[in-house]
Motif scaffolding. Sequence first.
Motif, PDB file in Angstrom:
ATOM      1  N   GLY A  27       0.806  -1.226   0.000  1.00 31.74           N
ATOM      2  CA  GLY A  27       0.000   0.000   0.000  1.00 31.74           C
ATOM      3  C   GLY A  27       0.831   1.264   0.000  1.00 31.74           C
ATOM      4  O   GLY A  27       0.403   2.290  -0.533  1.00 31.74           O
ATOM      5  N   ALA A  30       1.523   2.028  -3.550  1.00 28.27           N
ATOM      6  CA  ALA A  30       0.345   2.127  -4.442  1.00 28.27           C
ATOM      7  C   ALA A  30       0.264   3.514  -5.073  1.00 28.27           C
ATOM      8  O   ALA A  30      -0.026   3.659  -6.264  1.00 28.27           O
ATOM      9  CB  ALA A  30      -0.931   1.828  -3.657  1.00 28.27           C
ATOM     10  N   GLU A  31       0.554   4.558  -4.306  1.00 26.29           N
ATOM     11  CA  GLU A  31       0.425   5.929  -4.840  1.00 26.29           C
ATOM     12  C   GLU A  31       1.610   6.308  -5.727  1.00 26.29           C
ATOM     13  O   GLU A  31       1.655   7.394  -6.279  1.00 26.29           O
ATOM     14  CB  GLU A  31       0.264   6.921  -3.682  1.00 26.29           C
ATOM     15  CG  GLU A  31      -1.103   6.745  -3.005  1.00 26.29           C
ATOM     16  CD  GLU A  31      -1.192   7.496  -1.711  1.00 26.29           C
ATOM     17  OE1 GLU A  31      -0.935   6.868  -0.675  1.00 26.29           O
ATOM     18  OE2 GLU A  31      -1.501   8.696  -1.731  1.00 26.29           O
ATOM     19  N   ARG A  38      -3.564  -7.438  -3.654  1.00 24.84           N
ATOM     20  CA  ARG A  38      -4.923  -7.959  -3.443  1.00 24.84           C
ATOM     21  C   ARG A  38      -6.030  -6.968  -3.791  1.00 24.84           C
ATOM     22  O   ARG A  38      -7.182  -7.245  -3.573  1.00 24.84           O
ATOM     23  CB  ARG A  38      -5.039  -8.446  -1.993  1.00 24.84           C
ATOM     24  CG  ARG A  38      -4.187  -9.698  -1.810  1.00 24.84           C
ATOM     25  CD  ARG A  38      -4.007 -10.121  -0.383  1.00 24.84           C
ATOM     26  NE  ARG A  38      -3.115 -11.268  -0.359  1.00 24.84           N
ATOM     27  CZ  ARG A  38      -1.787 -11.176  -0.374  1.00 24.84           C
ATOM     28  NH1 ARG A  38      -1.195  -9.991  -0.430  1.00 24.84           N
ATOM     29  NH2 ARG A  38      -1.025 -12.258  -0.381  1.00 24.84           N
ATOM     30  N   GLN A 104       7.811  -5.493   3.235  1.00 25.39           N
ATOM     31  CA  GLN A 104       7.430  -6.718   2.532  1.00 25.39           C
ATOM     32  C   GLN A 104       7.577  -6.501   1.016  1.00 25.39           C
ATOM     33  O   GLN A 104       7.405  -7.433   0.238  1.00 25.39           O
ATOM     34  CB  GLN A 104       5.980  -7.098   2.845  1.00 25.39           C
ATOM     35  CG  GLN A 104       5.705  -7.359   4.313  1.00 25.39           C
ATOM     36  CD  GLN A 104       4.222  -7.481   4.587  1.00 25.39           C
ATOM     37  OE1 GLN A 104       3.662  -8.586   4.554  1.00 25.39           O
ATOM     38  NE2 GLN A 104       3.574  -6.370   4.825  1.00 25.39           N
ATOM     39  N   ASN A 105       7.846  -5.272   0.640  1.00 19.54           N
ATOM     40  CA  ASN A 105       7.874  -4.921  -0.782  1.00 19.54           C
ATOM     41  C   ASN A 105       9.201  -5.309  -1.410  1.00 19.54           C
ATOM     42  O   ASN A 105      10.241  -5.317  -0.752  1.00 19.54           O
ATOM     43  CB  ASN A 105       7.636  -3.412  -0.958  1.00 19.54           C
ATOM     44  CG  ASN A 105       6.284  -2.987  -0.401  1.00 19.54           C
ATOM     45  OD1 ASN A 105       5.381  -3.814  -0.243  1.00 19.54           O
ATOM     46  ND2 ASN A 105       6.162  -1.714  -0.043  1.00 19.54           N
ATOM     47  N   PHE A 171       6.031 -18.043  -2.700  1.00 19.24           N
ATOM     48  CA  PHE A 171       5.147 -18.750  -1.764  1.00 19.24           C
ATOM     49  C   PHE A 171       5.723 -20.148  -1.489  1.00 19.24           C
ATOM     50  O   PHE A 171       6.204 -20.821  -2.408  1.00 19.24           O
ATOM     51  CB  PHE A 171       3.736 -18.877  -2.357  1.00 19.24           C
ATOM     52  CG  PHE A 171       3.013 -17.559  -2.374  1.00 19.24           C
ATOM     53  CD1 PHE A 171       2.928 -16.822  -3.548  1.00 19.24           C
ATOM     54  CD2 PHE A 171       2.459 -17.031  -1.210  1.00 19.24           C
ATOM     55  CE1 PHE A 171       2.287 -15.593  -3.577  1.00 19.24           C
ATOM     56  CE2 PHE A 171       1.808 -15.806  -1.229  1.00 19.24           C
ATOM     57  CZ  PHE A 171       1.736 -15.084  -2.410  1.00 19.24           C
ATOM     58  N   GLY A 197       0.082   0.228   5.012  1.00 21.86           N
ATOM     59  CA  GLY A 197      -0.282  -0.295   3.699  1.00 21.86           C
ATOM     60  C   GLY A 197      -0.076  -1.779   3.546  1.00 21.86           C
ATOM     61  O   GLY A 197       0.460  -2.241   2.532  1.00 21.86           O
ATOM     62  N   SER A 199      -2.110  -5.711   4.119  1.00 18.04           N
ATOM     63  CA  SER A 199      -3.354  -6.418   4.473  1.00 18.04           C
ATOM     64  C   SER A 199      -3.108  -7.346   5.658  1.00 18.04           C
ATOM     65  O   SER A 199      -4.045  -7.904   6.223  1.00 18.04           O
ATOM     66  CB  SER A 199      -3.842  -7.233   3.270  1.00 18.04           C
ATOM     67  OG  SER A 199      -2.824  -8.170   2.897  1.00 18.04           O
ATOM     68  N   ILE A 222      -1.764   2.153   9.358  1.00 21.26           N
ATOM     69  CA  ILE A 222      -2.180   3.211   8.428  1.00 21.26           C
ATOM     70  C   ILE A 222      -2.632   2.495   7.167  1.00 21.26           C
ATOM     71  O   ILE A 222      -1.849   1.779   6.517  1.00 21.26           O
ATOM     72  CB  ILE A 222      -1.031   4.177   8.124  1.00 21.26           C
ATOM     73  CG1 ILE A 222      -0.669   4.970   9.398  1.00 21.26           C
ATOM     74  CG2 ILE A 222      -1.404   5.134   6.983  1.00 21.26           C
ATOM     75  CD1 ILE A 222       0.537   5.892   9.239  1.00 21.26           C
ATOM     76  N   GLU A 225      -8.269   1.283   4.405  1.00 14.51           N
ATOM     77  CA  GLU A 225      -9.451   0.632   4.991  1.00 14.51           C
ATOM     78  C   GLU A 225      -8.991  -0.233   6.155  1.00 14.51           C
ATOM     79  O   GLU A 225      -7.888  -0.774   6.130  1.00 14.51           O
ATOM     80  CB  GLU A 225     -10.155  -0.250   3.953  1.00 14.51           C
ATOM     81  CG  GLU A 225      -9.235  -1.313   3.365  1.00 14.51           C
ATOM     82  CD  GLU A 225      -9.838  -2.018   2.161  1.00 14.51           C
ATOM     83  OE1 GLU A 225     -10.928  -1.600   1.720  1.00 14.51           O
ATOM     84  OE2 GLU A 225      -9.226  -2.966   1.669  1.00 14.51           O
ATOM     85  N   PRO A 238      -4.910   7.385   3.159  1.00 16.22           N
ATOM     86  CA  PRO A 238      -3.689   7.037   2.424  1.00 16.22           C
ATOM     87  C   PRO A 238      -2.417   7.321   3.211  1.00 16.22           C
ATOM     88  O   PRO A 238      -2.346   8.290   3.983  1.00 16.22           O
ATOM     89  CB  PRO A 238      -3.768   7.906   1.169  1.00 16.22           C
ATOM     90  CG  PRO A 238      -4.791   8.929   1.421  1.00 16.22           C
ATOM     91  CD  PRO A 238      -5.662   8.475   2.535  1.00 16.22           C
TER      92      PRO A 238
HETATM   93  N1  APR Z   1      -2.222   3.951   1.711  1.00 14.60           N
HETATM   94  C1  APR Z   1      -2.315   3.021   2.691  1.00 14.60           C
HETATM   95  N2  APR Z   1      -2.742   1.747   2.481  1.00 14.60           N
HETATM   96  C2  APR Z   1      -3.091   1.410   1.214  1.00 14.60           C
HETATM   97  C3  APR Z   1      -3.029   2.318   0.133  1.00 14.60           C
HETATM   98  C4  APR Z   1      -2.574   3.633   0.427  1.00 14.60           C
HETATM   99  N3  APR Z   1      -2.484   4.568  -0.521  1.00 14.60           N
HETATM  100  N4  APR Z   1      -3.442   1.674  -1.000  1.00 14.60           N
HETATM  101  C5  APR Z   1      -3.753   0.413  -0.640  1.00 14.60           C
HETATM  102  N5  APR Z   1      -3.554   0.251   0.692  1.00 14.60           N
HETATM  103  C6  APR Z   1      -3.718  -0.962   1.485  1.00 14.60           C
HETATM  104  C7  APR Z   1      -4.826  -1.884   1.036  1.00 14.60           C
HETATM  105  O1  APR Z   1      -6.042  -1.527   1.682  1.00 14.60           O
HETATM  106  C8  APR Z   1      -4.299  -3.247   1.549  1.00 14.60           C
HETATM  107  O2  APR Z   1      -4.758  -3.496   2.883  1.00 14.60           O
HETATM  108  O3  APR Z   1      -2.525  -1.700   1.316  1.00 14.60           O
HETATM  109  C9  APR Z   1      -2.798  -3.078   1.561  1.00 14.60           C
HETATM  110  C10 APR Z   1      -2.088  -3.895   0.489  1.00 14.60           C
HETATM  111  O4  APR Z   1      -2.307  -5.254   0.806  1.00 14.60           O
HETATM  112  P1  APR Z   1      -1.713  -6.396  -0.169  1.00 14.60           P
HETATM  113  O5  APR Z   1      -2.040  -6.070  -1.574  1.00 14.60           O
HETATM  114  O6  APR Z   1      -2.142  -7.703   0.434  1.00 14.60           O
HETATM  115  O7  APR Z   1      -0.136  -6.241  -0.016  1.00 14.60           O
HETATM  116  P2  APR Z   1       0.767  -6.712   1.196  1.00 14.60           P
HETATM  117  O8  APR Z   1       0.043  -6.651   2.499  1.00 14.60           O
HETATM  118  O9  APR Z   1       2.052  -5.980   1.110  1.00 14.60           O
HETATM  119  O10 APR Z   1       1.022  -8.259   0.804  1.00 14.60           O
HETATM  120  C11 APR Z   1       1.940  -8.967   1.623  1.00 14.60           C
HETATM  121  O11 APR Z   1       1.760 -10.846   0.141  1.00 14.60           O
HETATM  122  O12 APR Z   1       1.492 -11.409  -2.045  1.00 14.60           O
HETATM  123  C12 APR Z   1       2.405 -11.409  -1.013  1.00 14.60           C
HETATM  124  O13 APR Z   1       4.762 -11.257  -1.077  1.00 14.60           O
HETATM  125  C13 APR Z   1       3.588 -10.536  -1.338  1.00 14.60           C
HETATM  126  O14 APR Z   1       4.747  -8.952   0.105  1.00 14.60           O
HETATM  127  C14 APR Z   1       3.463  -9.367  -0.359  1.00 14.60           C
HETATM  128  C15 APR Z   1       2.663  -9.961   0.776  1.00 14.60           C
END
Ligand code: APR
Length: 251
Positions: A27, A30-31, A38, A104-105, A171, A197, A199, A222, A225, A238
């Motif tokens: 997350g 994302a910006e 997900r 995690q990125n 995985f 950011g 899940s 932060i 949702e 955000p």
């Molecule tokens: N600001 C804050 N949070 C945000 C924003 C934002 N602008 N945009 C999206 N999010 C949140 C979403 O609501 C979501 O809860 O970021 C989260 C992203 O979740 P995932 O897509 O599941 O990514 P992440 O949690 O990093 O995944 C963990 O899973 O797929 C594997 O190895 C991969 O490192 C990754 C791990």
Amino acid sequence: MNSEVLFANTVERLQASRHVVIFTGAGISAESGIATFRDHLTGLWSRYDQQQLATSAAFVRDPGLVWGWYSWRRKLVGKAQPNDAHLAVVKLTQCLPRVTVITQNVDDLHERAGCKEVIHLHGNLASARCFECNRPYLGSLPVSTEPDGARQEPPYCSHCDGRIRPDVVWFGETLPEEGMMRAFAAACDCDVLLSIGTSGSVYPAARIPKLATEQGAWAVHINIEPTEASSDKVLVGPASLWLPRLAEALV
Ligand code: APR
């Protein structure tokens, strides 16, 4: 807890902190235009099944598809720029006594924003290694010129002629031992943890905020949702809104 009250309390905790952990997920990028995993519409997985791409079995089955996907992601990262949230993380590392940044990125946006030290729990797109002998790949990693998602044959290891694979955790694979130990130790020692950011759906990384909370740290999520992993302390919105506000409140 009301967001503004939570914000004010978090500023106080940061001002009094000895050791802060900043734990980030997709997350925060994302910006910068990098799709999360997900998000239903834009998520990286929405185009593919993750079992087809991010596993060693997938690489053995179709190395060109997997290498092509990661080359495409490397191209996206190369085009992206750190956003205000990444820049605010750097400011927090500069104005607080001790900060451990854990991500995690697999992008390098924290480093490109100016973070000196980042623990990459899931590896890094910027590096690669041999699938057979595990030696680091020292050749260049060209940015894909193929159309997005096209197959691309991976290079070969100069030592054992094995195929070169992305240096990311797939995985079913274990996390880099040293990074995981440092990250867990920081979570057990910190007095404030900012989870940004994520899940919180992938373990063992998702244990980190829990470890901090269990030992009494002030852990705040932060996220745009509330997630099932986040506790009562969520600054909803955000990362590029809340993190600069936190950094500004500390100077
Ligand atoms: N600001 C804050 N949070 C945000 C924003 C934002 N602008 N945009 C999206 N999010 C949140 C979403 O609501 C979501 O809860 O970021 C989260 C992203 O979740 P995932 O897509 O599941 O990514 P992440 O949690 O990093 O995944 C963990 O899973 O797929 C594997 O190895 C991969 O490192 C990754 C791990």
